[in-house]
Scaffold this active site. Structure first.
Site, PDB file in Angstrom:
ATOM      1  N   LYS A  83       0.742  -1.137   0.034  1.00  0.00           N
ATOM      2  CA  LYS A  83       0.178  -0.117   0.046  1.00  0.00           C
ATOM      3  C   LYS A  83       0.895   1.338  -0.149  1.00  0.00           C
ATOM      4  O   LYS A  83       1.755   1.384   0.814  1.00  0.00           O
ATOM      5  CB  LYS A  83      -0.784  -0.076   1.236  1.00  0.00           C
ATOM      6  CG  LYS A  83      -2.071   0.649   1.180  1.00  0.00           C
ATOM      7  CD  LYS A  83      -2.981   0.518   2.522  1.00  0.00           C
ATOM      8  CE  LYS A  83      -4.080   1.543   2.461  1.00  0.00           C
ATOM      9  NZ  LYS A  83      -4.674   1.594   3.906  1.00  0.00           N
ATOM     10  N   ILE A  84       0.710   2.036  -0.989  1.00  0.00           N
ATOM     11  CA  ILE A  84       1.695   3.252  -1.137  1.00  0.00           C
ATOM     12  C   ILE A  84       0.805   4.599  -1.265  1.00  0.00           C
ATOM     13  O   ILE A  84      -0.040   4.710  -1.980  1.00  0.00           O
ATOM     14  CB  ILE A  84       2.279   3.074  -2.672  1.00  0.00           C
ATOM     15  CG1 ILE A  84       2.988   1.614  -2.595  1.00  0.00           C
ATOM     16  CG2 ILE A  84       3.267   4.159  -2.868  1.00  0.00           C
ATOM     17  CD1 ILE A  84       3.688   1.418  -3.969  1.00  0.00           C
TER      18      ILE A  84
END
Ligand code: E4P
Length: 214
Positions: A83-84
């Site tokens: 998750k960025i």
């Protein structure tokens, strides 16, 4: 449609599994902090019970750091999604992960233009936050409508929309009508979705009438 549990709390996640309502789990640093565990331990504990995608958020903000952190998470289990946070450097990392076949979720999406860039960079998921938009008087569900419309216009844009920051059942129902793919739901909202006063009233009346059986 997929339903995820938006939590790092094992009891809440297990409840979702028991209900058949946990196709995956999203976490973020705030949710991990509430567990009192390290990031790695919290993610390992979740991966031990969840077969679907488990989203682990990086803290780095430079492409190289994001890549290294993401690779560490990806080594924990095969169902990890990195998750960025939406940012210039993040998009570079998304492209690199996509080239390696590692799934990514670009989070903190607050505009359709951000969702377009994330999808084109190769993100597996884009994650618009409906509740936080509502908090500042911008209708969150309208953002989901826009993104879903754009993605539908371009069948090669295969990124799936995860509706996040869900605060009430309407944050599920309205984006579902727009065709969003995934809903990451906190335990409290899942409970609200079960309930209706007329259901309670109906059950009570039926039980009352059953006492009249001969
Ligand atoms: C999930 O991926 C998000 O991090 C989460 O839904 C954010 O929710 P909040 O806006 O209630 O913190």
């Amino acid at each position: 449609m997929k339903i995820y549990v938006d939590s790092a709390d094992i009891a809440e996640i297990q409840n979702g599994l028991d209900l058949g309502l946990c196709d995956g789990v999203t976490t973020n640093p705030t949710l991990i902090a509430k567990t009192g565990k390290s990031m790695t331990t919290a993610i390992e504990d979740i991966c031990n019970i969840v077969e679907g995608d488990v989203h682990a958020e990086v803290l780095s903000l430079d492409a190289e750091g994001i890549y290294k952190e993401g690779k560490e998470y990806a080594s924990i289990a095969s169902n990890i999604v990195v998750k960025i946070p939406m940012c210039h450097e993040g998009l570079k990392a998304v492209k690199r992960f996509a080239d390696e076949g590692i799934k990514t979720n670009v989070t903190l999406i607050f505009s359709t233009s951000q969702a377009i860039l994330a999808a084109k960079a190769g993100a597996t998921n884009v994650c618009p936050f409906v509740g936080r938009l509502d908090d500042i008087s911008i209708p969150g569900n309208e953002l989901i409508n826009e993104i879903a419309t754009v993605f539908n216009n371009y069948p090669t844009m295969t990124a799936e929309i995860i509706v996040a920051s869900i605060r009430n059942p309407l944050h599920v129902v309205e984006p579902a009508m727009a065709g969003a793919h995934i809903f990451t739901i906190p335990a409290g909202v899942l409970k609200q979705m079960e309930n209706h006063p007329l259901t309670d009233k109906g059950i009570a009346a039926f039980l009352q009438d059953a006492k009249k059986f001969v």
